[in-house]
Scaffold this active site. Structure first.
Site, PDB file in Angstrom:
ATOM      1  N   SER A  66       0.843  -1.202   0.000  1.00 48.21           N
ATOM      2  CA  SER A  66       0.000   0.000   0.000  1.00 48.21           C
ATOM      3  C   SER A  66       0.871   1.241   0.000  1.00 48.21           C
ATOM      4  O   SER A  66       1.596   1.515   0.954  1.00 48.21           O
ATOM      5  CB  SER A  66      -0.913   0.025   1.219  1.00 48.21           C
ATOM      6  OG  SER A  66      -1.504   1.310   1.305  1.00 48.21           O
ATOM      7  N   MET A  90      -9.001   8.210  -1.145  1.00 43.45           N
ATOM      8  CA  MET A  90      -9.961   8.576  -0.083  1.00 43.45           C
ATOM      9  C   MET A  90     -10.499   9.974  -0.362  1.00 43.45           C
ATOM     10  O   MET A  90      -9.742  10.855  -0.782  1.00 43.45           O
ATOM     11  CB  MET A  90      -9.269   8.579   1.282  1.00 43.45           C
ATOM     12  CG  MET A  90      -8.598   7.262   1.640  1.00 43.45           C
ATOM     13  SD  MET A  90      -8.012   7.282   3.340  1.00 43.45           S
ATOM     14  CE  MET A  90      -6.984   5.812   3.355  1.00 43.45           C
ATOM     15  N   ASP A 103      -4.544   3.820  -2.446  1.00 41.32           N
ATOM     16  CA  ASP A 103      -5.708   4.129  -1.615  1.00 41.32           C
ATOM     17  C   ASP A 103      -6.255   5.513  -1.935  1.00 41.32           C
ATOM     18  O   ASP A 103      -5.639   6.524  -1.608  1.00 41.32           O
ATOM     19  CB  ASP A 103      -5.311   4.058  -0.139  1.00 41.32           C
ATOM     20  CG  ASP A 103      -5.091   2.622   0.329  1.00 41.32           C
ATOM     21  OD1 ASP A 103      -6.068   1.852   0.331  1.00 41.32           O
ATOM     22  OD2 ASP A 103      -3.939   2.290   0.671  1.00 41.32           O
ATOM     23  N   MET A 138     -11.921  -6.050   4.368  1.00 41.82           N
ATOM     24  CA  MET A 138     -11.120  -5.113   5.175  1.00 41.82           C
ATOM     25  C   MET A 138     -10.852  -5.725   6.546  1.00 41.82           C
ATOM     26  O   MET A 138     -11.759  -6.261   7.189  1.00 41.82           O
ATOM     27  CB  MET A 138     -11.862  -3.790   5.358  1.00 41.82           C
ATOM     28  CG  MET A 138     -11.943  -2.905   4.120  1.00 41.82           C
ATOM     29  SD  MET A 138     -10.354  -2.460   3.406  1.00 41.82           S
ATOM     30  CE  MET A 138      -9.566  -1.553   4.738  1.00 41.82           C
ATOM     31  N   ASP A 184      -6.783  -6.353   3.717  1.00 44.28           N
ATOM     32  CA  ASP A 184      -6.140  -5.033   3.771  1.00 44.28           C
ATOM     33  C   ASP A 184      -6.313  -4.443   5.163  1.00 44.28           C
ATOM     34  O   ASP A 184      -7.440  -4.213   5.600  1.00 44.28           O
ATOM     35  CB  ASP A 184      -6.808  -4.139   2.701  1.00 44.28           C
ATOM     36  CG  ASP A 184      -6.275  -2.717   2.678  1.00 44.28           C
ATOM     37  OD1 ASP A 184      -5.253  -2.440   3.343  1.00 44.28           O
ATOM     38  OD2 ASP A 184      -6.888  -1.881   1.973  1.00 44.28           O
ATOM     39  N   MET A 189     -12.032   4.455  -1.555  1.00 42.03           N
ATOM     40  CA  MET A 189     -12.791   4.755  -0.327  1.00 42.03           C
ATOM     41  C   MET A 189     -13.482   6.087  -0.533  1.00 42.03           C
ATOM     42  O   MET A 189     -13.078   7.117   0.006  1.00 42.03           O
ATOM     43  CB  MET A 189     -11.827   4.754   0.873  1.00 42.03           C
ATOM     44  CG  MET A 189     -11.400   3.338   1.260  1.00 42.03           C
ATOM     45  SD  MET A 189      -9.905   3.301   2.260  1.00 42.03           S
ATOM     46  CE  MET A 189      -8.674   3.361   0.977  1.00 42.03           C
ATOM     47  N   HIS A 205      -0.888  -1.116  -4.408  1.00 40.89           N
ATOM     48  CA  HIS A 205      -2.202  -0.769  -3.865  1.00 40.89           C
ATOM     49  C   HIS A 205      -2.260   0.743  -3.678  1.00 40.89           C
ATOM     50  O   HIS A 205      -1.434   1.327  -2.983  1.00 40.89           O
ATOM     51  CB  HIS A 205      -2.369  -1.498  -2.525  1.00 40.89           C
ATOM     52  CG  HIS A 205      -3.703  -1.369  -1.893  1.00 40.89           C
ATOM     53  ND1 HIS A 205      -4.785  -2.162  -2.248  1.00 40.89           N
ATOM     54  CD2 HIS A 205      -4.152  -0.555  -0.899  1.00 40.89           C
ATOM     55  CE1 HIS A 205      -5.834  -1.841  -1.491  1.00 40.89           C
ATOM     56  NE2 HIS A 205      -5.475  -0.864  -0.669  1.00 40.89           N
ATOM     57  N   HIS A 215      -7.974   1.159  -4.537  1.00 38.28           N
ATOM     58  CA  HIS A 215      -8.954   0.948  -3.466  1.00 38.28           C
ATOM     59  C   HIS A 215      -9.701   2.258  -3.260  1.00 38.28           C
ATOM     60  O   HIS A 215      -9.157   3.202  -2.692  1.00 38.28           O
ATOM     61  CB  HIS A 215      -8.206   0.497  -2.211  1.00 38.28           C
ATOM     62  CG  HIS A 215      -9.087   0.274  -1.023  1.00 38.28           C
ATOM     63  ND1 HIS A 215      -8.597   0.081   0.242  1.00 38.28           N
ATOM     64  CD2 HIS A 215     -10.451   0.195  -0.911  1.00 38.28           C
ATOM     65  CE1 HIS A 215      -9.598  -0.091   1.086  1.00 38.28           C
ATOM     66  NE2 HIS A 215     -10.739  -0.020   0.422  1.00 38.28           N
TER      67      HIS A 215
HETATM   68  C1  DX5 Z   1      -6.578   1.744   5.074  1.00 32.16           C
HETATM   69  C2  DX5 Z   1      -6.079   1.383   3.693  1.00 32.16           C
HETATM   70  C3  DX5 Z   1      -4.942   0.460   3.703  1.00 32.16           C
HETATM   71  C4  DX5 Z   1      -3.739   0.923   4.467  1.00 32.16           C
HETATM   72  C5  DX5 Z   1      -3.174  -0.292   5.118  1.00 32.16           C
HETATM   73  O1  DX5 Z   1      -7.840   2.242   4.985  1.00 32.16           O
HETATM   74  O2  DX5 Z   1      -7.108   0.812   2.920  1.00 32.16           O
HETATM   75  O3  DX5 Z   1      -4.588   0.053   2.370  1.00 32.16           O
HETATM   76  O4  DX5 Z   1      -2.733   1.552   3.718  1.00 32.16           O
HETATM   77  O5  DX5 Z   1      -2.128   0.088   5.917  1.00 32.16           O
HETATM   78  P1  DX5 Z   1      -1.454  -0.903   6.958  1.00 32.16           P
HETATM   79  O6  DX5 Z   1      -0.934  -2.059   6.175  1.00 32.16           O
HETATM   80  O7  DX5 Z   1      -0.380  -0.051   7.548  1.00 32.16           O
HETATM   81  O8  DX5 Z   1      -2.508  -1.295   7.937  1.00 32.16           O
HETATM   82 ZN    ZN Z   2      -6.479  -0.057   1.003  1.00 31.69          ZN
END
Ligand code: DX5
Ligand code: ZN
Length: 225
Positions: free
Chosen positions: A9, A38, A36, A139, A173, A69, A34, A67
């Site tokens: 990620s 948001m 993310d 998740m 994840d 969000m 990955h 991903h």
């Molecule tokens: C959190 C993200 C993850 C995050 C995971 O909402 O979707 O992808 O980066 O981070 P770690 O591996 O540090 O928990």
């Molecule tokens: Zn993620």
């Protein structure tokens, strides 16, 4: 049989050096990256969007695992496709029309993933959604931030989905590390996302290799048809 895919990620990388960090992960054996996205609305945090993804795109050949969000996942499908996204994973909690959204994602030339938060039961995706999508993301933390604690209580959902869908990519994840990989691999997850667990490791290549080995071994011994 699903094979291991390790997806670091980028949320945990050095954001001032995105291109170098992407290349560093490929050199360390990562299969996917990955990303993310948001929107500050579906989750209480802001990260990156299509412009950043498109800026990283020319610097790596890694598969882009996006991903999403976001509160309105259908809004960003075309932008992420143009930016070079390859997997578009939306949250089932954010849409009333998952089937229409999966079709939209496929028409845009991407694969479609469906994510469920820790409190969302698998019944939300079992059936037509699971049959049409390319991946289910279970998740293992509340989405929004890196560095949270792995929620082992989500493992029965992973195992139930793996038994129902033996060929599907199932991703986990949140909180994945050398301490939590066994639970995930043994439950049947084959796509492993890790931010802190890989980027902050002294030897990311070794962590990635261990993740792969454990996932493939569990698939061969526990889940082979
Ligand atoms: C959190 C993200 C993850 C995050 C995971 O909402 O979707 O992808 O980066 O981070 P770690 O591996 O540090 O928990
Ligand atoms: Zn993620």
């Amino acid at each position: 049989m699903p094979v291991a895919k390790i997806s670091p990620s980028m949320l945990s990388c050095d954001f001032a050096n995105l291109a170098c960090e992407a290349k560093r992960m490929s050199k360390n054996g990562a299969d996917w990256l990955h990303l993310d996205v948001m929107d500050g609305h579906f989750v209480p945090n802001l990260t990156m969007g299509a412009p950043i993804i498109s800026a990283i795109r020319p610097h790596t050949e890694a598969y882009f695992d996006c991903h999403m969000m976001v509160s309105n996942p259908s809004q960003w499908v075309n932008d992420i496709a143009k930016a070079g996204g390859q997997m578009y994973t939306f949250h089932i909690e954010a849409t009333q029309d998952p089937i229409g959204l999966i079709k939209q994602i496929h028409e845009a030339g991407m694969q479609a993933g469906v994510a469920i938060k820790p409190g969302t039961p698998i019944e939300a995706v079992v059936g037509e959604v699971a049959e049409l999508c390319d991946m289910i993301l279970v998740m293992t933390v509340e989405p929004g931030f890196g560095g949270q604690r792995f929620m082992a209580q989500c493992m029965p959902k992973v195992e139930a989905l793996r038994r129902m869908y033996p060929k599907l990519d199932i991703e986990v994840d949140g909180g994945l590390s050398l301490e939590t990989i066994d639970a995930s691999a043994d439950a049947g997850a084959n796509v492993i996302v890790a931010g802190t667990g890989i980027f902050k490791a002294e030897k990311p290549d070794e962590v990635i290799a261990v993740f792969k080995e454990k996932v493939n071994k569990a698939q061969q011994t526990k889940f082979a048809a």
